[in-house]
Design an enzyme around this catalytic site. Structure first.
Site, mmCIF file in Angstrom:
data_model
loop_
_atom_site.group_PDB
_atom_site.id
_atom_site.type_symbol
_atom_site.label_atom_id
_atom_site.label_comp_id
_atom_site.label_asym_id
_atom_site.label_seq_id
_atom_site.Cartn_x
_atom_site.Cartn_y
_atom_site.Cartn_z
ATOM 1 N N HIS A 244 9.176 2.488 55.755
ATOM 2 C CA HIS A 244 10.411 3.185 55.363
ATOM 3 C C HIS A 244 11.382 2.255 54.620
ATOM 4 C CE1 HIS A 244 9.257 6.311 58.264
ATOM 5 N NE2 HIS A 244 9.179 5.391 59.204
HETATM 6 C C1 BDR Z 1 14.032 4.790 60.116
HETATM 7 O O1 BDR Z 1 14.237 4.722 61.526
HETATM 8 C C2 BDR Z 1 14.002 3.424 62.000
HETATM 9 O O2 BDR Z 1 13.269 3.453 63.173
HETATM 10 C C3 BDR Z 1 13.317 2.675 60.885
HETATM 11 O O3 BDR Z 1 13.712 1.312 60.898
HETATM 12 C C4 BDR Z 1 13.782 3.370 59.631
HETATM 13 O O4 BDR Z 1 14.991 2.817 59.135
HETATM 14 C C5 BDR Z 1 12.887 5.741 59.854
HETATM 15 O O5 BDR Z 1 13.177 7.005 60.358
#
Ligand code: BDR
Ligand code: CA
Length: 315
Positions: A244
Protein backbone atom coordinates in the site's frame (compact mmCIF):
# COMPACT_ATOMS: atom_id res chain seq x y z
CA UNK A 1 20.48 16.78 -7.58
CA UNK A 2 18.22 19.50 -8.98
CA UNK A 3 14.43 19.69 -8.91
CA UNK A 4 14.12 17.20 -6.11
CA UNK A 5 10.54 17.33 -4.91
CA UNK A 6 10.34 18.31 -1.20
CA UNK A 7 7.89 16.22 0.79
CA UNK A 8 6.90 15.30 4.34
CA UNK A 9 6.11 11.63 4.95
CA UNK A 10 3.45 11.22 7.66
CA UNK A 11 3.47 7.59 8.75
CA UNK A 12 2.54 4.86 11.23
CA UNK A 13 5.21 2.15 10.67
CA UNK A 14 3.91 -0.53 10.14
CA UNK A 15 5.49 -3.06 7.79
CA UNK A 16 4.46 -1.53 4.46
CA UNK A 17 5.25 1.93 5.88
CA UNK A 18 8.76 0.65 6.62
CA UNK A 19 9.22 -0.47 3.03
CA UNK A 20 7.88 2.89 1.83
CA UNK A 21 10.32 4.82 4.03
CA UNK A 22 13.29 2.79 2.81
CA UNK A 23 12.05 3.26 -0.76
CA UNK A 24 11.94 7.04 -0.23
CA UNK A 25 15.37 7.13 1.42
CA UNK A 26 16.78 5.15 -1.49
CA UNK A 27 15.30 7.58 -4.01
CA UNK A 28 17.05 10.68 -2.69
CA UNK A 29 18.28 11.67 -6.16
CA UNK A 30 14.65 12.26 -7.15
CA UNK A 31 12.85 13.29 -3.96
CA UNK A 32 13.77 15.37 -0.92
CA UNK A 33 12.41 13.95 2.34
CA UNK A 34 12.10 16.89 4.76
CA UNK A 35 11.02 14.77 7.73
CA UNK A 36 9.15 11.73 8.94
CA UNK A 37 6.18 12.69 11.10
CA UNK A 38 4.55 9.88 13.02
CA UNK A 39 0.99 9.15 14.01
CA UNK A 40 -0.86 6.48 15.95
CA UNK A 41 -2.34 3.88 13.63
CA UNK A 42 -0.98 0.41 13.00
CA UNK A 43 0.50 0.55 16.51
CA UNK A 44 0.56 3.29 19.20
CA UNK A 45 2.55 6.42 18.42
CA UNK A 46 5.42 5.61 20.80
CA UNK A 47 6.02 2.49 18.66
CA UNK A 48 5.52 4.17 15.28
CA UNK A 49 8.03 6.85 16.33
CA UNK A 50 10.55 4.32 17.60
CA UNK A 51 10.11 2.32 14.40
CA UNK A 52 10.61 5.37 12.17
CA UNK A 53 13.92 6.02 13.94
CA UNK A 54 14.96 2.36 13.59
CA UNK A 55 14.25 2.49 9.85
CA UNK A 56 16.42 5.62 9.44
CA UNK A 57 19.23 3.74 11.24
CA UNK A 58 18.88 0.84 8.81
CA UNK A 59 19.33 3.25 5.91
CA UNK A 60 22.30 4.99 7.55
CA UNK A 61 20.23 8.20 7.57
CA UNK A 62 20.38 9.38 11.18
CA UNK A 63 20.14 12.91 9.75
CA UNK A 64 16.47 12.54 8.81
CA UNK A 65 14.32 14.50 11.29
CA UNK A 66 11.70 12.35 13.02
CA UNK A 67 8.84 14.13 14.80
CA UNK A 68 6.27 12.37 16.96
CA UNK A 69 2.67 13.32 16.31
CA UNK A 70 -0.85 12.53 17.43
CA UNK A 71 -1.42 9.67 19.83
CA UNK A 72 -5.10 9.21 18.95
CA UNK A 73 -7.70 10.14 16.35
CA UNK A 74 -9.56 13.46 16.61
CA UNK A 75 -12.80 12.10 18.05
CA UNK A 76 -12.73 8.33 18.17
CA UNK A 77 -10.77 5.84 20.25
CA UNK A 78 -7.66 4.49 18.54
CA UNK A 79 -7.99 1.26 16.55
CA UNK A 80 -4.67 -0.48 15.83
CA UNK A 81 -3.63 -3.33 13.51
CA UNK A 82 -1.23 -5.56 15.46
CA UNK A 83 -2.90 -8.59 13.89
CA UNK A 84 -1.35 -7.49 10.57
CA UNK A 85 1.92 -5.80 11.55
CA UNK A 86 2.73 -7.61 14.81
CA UNK A 87 3.05 -6.28 18.35
CA UNK A 88 6.11 -4.14 17.54
CA UNK A 89 4.62 -2.96 14.26
CA UNK A 90 7.55 -4.49 12.38
CA UNK A 91 7.05 -8.22 12.61
CA UNK A 92 9.66 -10.28 10.78
CA UNK A 93 12.74 -8.27 11.82
CA UNK A 94 14.58 -7.46 15.03
CA UNK A 95 14.12 -4.04 16.53
CA UNK A 96 17.05 -2.28 18.21
CA UNK A 97 17.29 0.85 20.36
CA UNK A 98 17.49 3.53 17.67
CA UNK A 99 20.32 6.06 17.30
CA UNK A 100 18.39 8.43 15.02
CA UNK A 101 17.06 11.04 17.43
CA UNK A 102 13.47 12.05 17.98
CA UNK A 103 13.23 15.80 17.38
CA UNK A 104 11.84 18.15 20.02
CA UNK A 105 8.39 19.48 19.29
CA UNK A 106 5.20 18.04 17.88
CA UNK A 107 4.78 16.76 14.32
CA UNK A 108 1.81 19.06 13.74
CA UNK A 109 3.87 22.14 14.60
CA UNK A 110 6.69 20.97 12.36
CA UNK A 111 4.23 20.61 9.47
CA UNK A 112 2.81 24.08 10.12
CA UNK A 113 6.21 25.78 10.47
CA UNK A 114 7.58 24.08 7.37
CA UNK A 115 4.61 24.98 5.19
CA UNK A 116 4.57 28.57 6.41
CA UNK A 117 8.24 28.97 5.53
CA UNK A 118 7.86 27.27 2.14
CA UNK A 119 7.51 28.86 -1.28
CA UNK A 120 3.90 28.89 -2.53
CA UNK A 121 2.60 25.46 -3.61
CA UNK A 122 5.99 23.81 -3.12
CA UNK A 123 5.76 21.03 -0.51
CA UNK A 124 3.99 17.70 -1.04
CA UNK A 125 2.43 16.04 2.01
CA UNK A 126 2.40 12.24 1.94
CA UNK A 127 0.22 10.74 4.68
CA UNK A 128 0.20 6.94 4.74
CA UNK A 129 -1.54 6.48 8.09
CA UNK A 130 -4.65 7.96 9.70
CA UNK A 131 -4.94 11.63 8.69
CA UNK A 132 -4.96 13.06 12.23
CA UNK A 133 -1.75 15.12 12.00
CA UNK A 134 -2.64 16.64 8.64
CA UNK A 135 -6.17 17.55 9.77
CA UNK A 136 -4.88 19.12 12.98
CA UNK A 137 -2.33 21.19 11.06
CA UNK A 138 -5.03 22.40 8.64
CA UNK A 139 -7.39 23.21 11.53
CA UNK A 140 -4.77 25.01 13.60
CA UNK A 141 -3.24 26.97 10.73
CA UNK A 142 -5.54 27.15 7.68
CA UNK A 143 -3.05 29.48 5.96
CA UNK A 144 -0.68 26.52 5.42
CA UNK A 145 -2.64 25.51 2.31
CA UNK A 146 -0.60 28.16 0.49
CA UNK A 147 2.57 26.12 0.92
CA UNK A 148 1.05 22.78 -0.13
CA UNK A 149 1.74 21.59 -3.66
CA UNK A 150 -0.32 18.45 -3.28
CA UNK A 151 -1.41 15.84 -0.76
CA UNK A 152 -0.61 12.34 -2.03
CA UNK A 153 -2.09 9.85 0.40
CA UNK A 154 -2.68 6.15 0.82
CA UNK A 155 -6.22 5.52 1.95
CA UNK A 156 -9.77 4.70 1.00
CA UNK A 157 -11.46 2.08 -1.12
CA UNK A 158 -14.36 2.07 -3.55
CA UNK A 159 -14.26 -0.68 -6.17
CA UNK A 160 -12.38 -3.00 -3.80
CA UNK A 161 -14.02 -4.09 -0.54
CA UNK A 162 -12.90 -2.62 2.79
CA UNK A 163 -10.06 -4.21 4.75
CA UNK A 164 -10.94 -3.16 8.32
CA UNK A 165 -14.73 -3.28 7.86
CA UNK A 166 -16.73 -4.39 4.83
CA UNK A 167 -17.06 -0.73 3.84
CA UNK A 168 -13.86 0.98 4.91
CA UNK A 169 -10.10 1.01 4.47
CA UNK A 170 -7.99 1.15 7.66
CA UNK A 171 -6.40 4.63 7.45
CA UNK A 172 -9.68 6.39 6.72
CA UNK A 173 -11.68 4.28 9.18
CA UNK A 174 -9.33 5.01 12.09
CA UNK A 175 -9.85 8.76 11.78
CA UNK A 176 -12.77 9.52 9.44
CA UNK A 177 -13.22 13.01 10.87
CA UNK A 178 -9.64 13.87 10.00
CA UNK A 179 -10.20 12.50 6.50
CA UNK A 180 -13.26 14.73 6.13
CA UNK A 181 -11.17 17.81 7.00
CA UNK A 182 -8.42 16.85 4.56
CA UNK A 183 -10.83 16.10 1.71
CA UNK A 184 -12.43 19.52 2.21
CA UNK A 185 -9.17 21.46 2.40
CA UNK A 186 -9.32 22.75 -1.17
CA UNK A 187 -5.80 21.60 -2.10
CA UNK A 188 -4.89 19.15 -4.88
CA UNK A 189 -5.23 15.59 -3.54
CA UNK A 190 -4.20 12.28 -5.06
CA UNK A 191 -5.53 9.18 -3.29
CA UNK A 192 -4.03 5.71 -3.69
CA UNK A 193 -6.83 3.48 -2.37
CA UNK A 194 -7.08 -0.30 -2.04
CA UNK A 195 -8.48 -0.20 -5.60
CA UNK A 196 -4.90 0.26 -6.79
CA UNK A 197 -2.75 -1.12 -3.96
CA UNK A 198 -4.39 -4.54 -4.30
CA UNK A 199 -2.94 -4.57 -7.82
CA UNK A 200 0.59 -4.14 -6.41
CA UNK A 201 1.01 -7.39 -4.51
CA UNK A 202 4.35 -8.80 -3.51
CA UNK A 203 4.99 -12.29 -4.89
CA UNK A 204 7.56 -14.92 -3.94
CA UNK A 205 9.73 -14.12 -6.94
CA UNK A 206 9.62 -10.38 -6.21
CA UNK A 207 10.71 -11.06 -2.62
CA UNK A 208 13.54 -13.26 -3.93
CA UNK A 209 14.74 -10.42 -6.16
CA UNK A 210 14.83 -8.05 -3.19
CA UNK A 211 16.59 -10.61 -1.00
CA UNK A 212 19.30 -11.08 -3.61
CA UNK A 213 20.27 -7.39 -3.55
CA UNK A 214 23.85 -7.15 -2.29
CA UNK A 215 22.94 -4.99 0.70
CA UNK A 216 21.24 -5.14 4.10
CA UNK A 217 18.17 -3.12 3.04
CA UNK A 218 17.13 -5.76 0.48
CA UNK A 219 17.28 -8.50 3.09
CA UNK A 220 15.40 -6.47 5.69
CA UNK A 221 12.63 -5.68 3.23
CA UNK A 222 12.47 -9.33 2.12
CA UNK A 223 12.15 -10.45 5.76
CA UNK A 224 9.45 -7.86 6.49
CA UNK A 225 7.49 -8.75 3.37
CA UNK A 226 7.72 -12.49 3.98
CA UNK A 227 6.03 -11.97 7.35
CA UNK A 228 3.63 -9.33 5.97
CA UNK A 229 2.42 -11.43 3.04
CA UNK A 230 1.08 -14.13 5.37
CA UNK A 231 -1.83 -12.08 6.68
CA UNK A 232 -3.10 -10.80 3.36
CA UNK A 233 -2.74 -14.05 1.47
CA UNK A 234 -4.68 -15.86 4.19
CA UNK A 235 -7.37 -13.24 4.77
CA UNK A 236 -7.92 -11.73 1.30
CA UNK A 237 -6.78 -14.61 -0.91
CA UNK A 238 -4.34 -12.27 -2.63
CA UNK A 239 -1.22 -13.58 -4.34
CA UNK A 240 0.87 -11.69 -1.76
CA UNK A 241 0.76 -8.68 0.57
CA UNK A 242 -0.28 -5.43 -1.16
CA UNK A 243 2.42 -2.76 -0.90
CA UNK A 244 0.00 0.00 0.00
CA UNK A 245 2.26 2.77 1.29
CA UNK A 246 5.16 2.28 -1.15
CA UNK A 247 2.68 3.16 -3.93
CA UNK A 248 2.75 6.74 -2.63
CA UNK A 249 6.53 6.93 -3.02
CA UNK A 250 6.35 5.43 -6.51
CA UNK A 251 3.71 8.00 -7.45
CA UNK A 252 6.02 10.82 -6.35
CA UNK A 253 8.91 9.49 -8.40
CA UNK A 254 7.06 8.19 -11.47
CA UNK A 255 3.40 9.27 -11.67
CA UNK A 256 3.28 7.81 -15.18
CA UNK A 257 3.13 4.34 -13.59
CA UNK A 258 -0.41 5.15 -12.42
CA UNK A 259 -3.81 6.05 -13.89
CA UNK A 260 -6.77 7.66 -12.17
CA UNK A 261 -9.69 9.99 -12.57
CA UNK A 262 -10.61 13.41 -11.13
CA UNK A 263 -13.68 12.74 -8.98
CA UNK A 264 -15.62 13.97 -5.99
CA UNK A 265 -14.88 11.91 -2.87
CA UNK A 266 -16.63 12.19 0.47
CA UNK A 267 -16.19 10.21 3.65
CA UNK A 268 -18.87 8.72 5.88
CA UNK A 269 -18.56 9.95 9.47
CA UNK A 270 -21.97 9.12 10.96
CA UNK A 271 -23.17 5.63 10.10
CA UNK A 272 -21.99 2.85 12.40
CA UNK A 273 -22.33 0.40 9.51
CA UNK A 274 -20.27 2.27 6.92
CA UNK A 275 -18.07 4.54 9.05
CA UNK A 276 -14.99 5.63 7.11
CA UNK A 277 -16.35 4.58 3.73
CA UNK A 278 -15.01 6.71 0.88
CA UNK A 279 -17.88 7.49 -1.46
CA UNK A 280 -16.50 8.14 -4.93
CA UNK A 281 -18.72 9.88 -7.48
CA UNK A 282 -17.17 7.94 -10.36
CA UNK A 283 -19.79 8.96 -12.95
CA UNK A 284 -20.24 12.55 -11.75
CA UNK A 285 -23.86 11.93 -10.76
CA UNK A 286 -23.89 14.50 -7.93
CA UNK A 287 -22.49 17.37 -9.96
CA UNK A 288 -20.19 18.14 -7.01
CA UNK A 289 -16.75 19.45 -7.94
CA UNK A 290 -13.88 16.96 -8.16
CA UNK A 291 -11.63 17.14 -5.11
CA UNK A 292 -9.46 14.05 -5.67
CA UNK A 293 -7.37 12.35 -8.31
CA UNK A 294 -8.54 8.79 -7.48
CA UNK A 295 -6.00 6.22 -8.66
CA UNK A 296 -7.18 2.82 -9.89
CA UNK A 297 -4.42 1.49 -12.16
CA UNK A 298 -0.74 0.70 -11.70
CA UNK A 299 2.04 -0.71 -13.85
CA UNK A 300 3.03 -3.28 -11.20
CA UNK A 301 6.19 -4.43 -12.99
CA UNK A 302 7.38 -0.83 -13.35
CA UNK A 303 6.57 -0.22 -9.69
CA UNK A 304 8.61 -3.20 -8.46
CA UNK A 305 11.49 -2.28 -10.77
CA UNK A 306 11.55 1.24 -9.28
CA UNK A 307 11.34 -0.11 -5.72
CA UNK A 308 14.18 -2.57 -6.32
CA UNK A 309 16.40 0.08 -7.96
CA UNK A 310 15.86 2.53 -5.10
CA UNK A 311 16.49 -0.06 -2.37
CA UNK A 312 19.69 -1.05 -4.18
CA UNK A 313 21.19 2.38 -3.41
CA UNK A 314 20.96 1.81 0.38
CA UNK A 315 23.55 0.19 2.66
C1 BDR B 1 -3.14 0.93 5.25
O1 BDR B 1 -3.38 0.48 6.58
C2 BDR B 1 -2.18 0.16 7.23
O2 BDR B 1 -2.30 -1.02 7.93
C3 BDR B 1 -1.12 0.12 6.16
O3 BDR B 1 0.12 0.57 6.69
C4 BDR B 1 -1.63 1.05 5.09
O4 BDR B 1 -1.22 2.39 5.30
C5 BDR B 1 -3.79 -0.04 4.30
O5 BDR B 1 -5.16 -0.11 4.53
CA1 CA C 1 0.52 2.96 6.95
Amino acid sequence: MTDRQPFIFDTDPGQDDAVAILFALGAREQIDLLALTTVAGNVPVSYTTRNARVICDWAGRQDVPVYAGSDRPLLRPLVTAEEVHGKTGLDGVEIHDPVTPQQDGHAVDFIIDTLRAAAPASVTLCPVGPLTNIALALAKAPDIVAGIKEIVLMGGTYFEAGNITPAAEFNIYVDPHAAEIVLGAGVPITMLPLDVTHKACITGSRIDKLRSLPNRAGKLVADILTSYARFDTQKFGLEGGPLHDPCVVAYLIKPELFKGRQVNVQVETASALTLGATVVDWWGTTGLPANVNWITEIDAEGFYAQLTDSLATLP
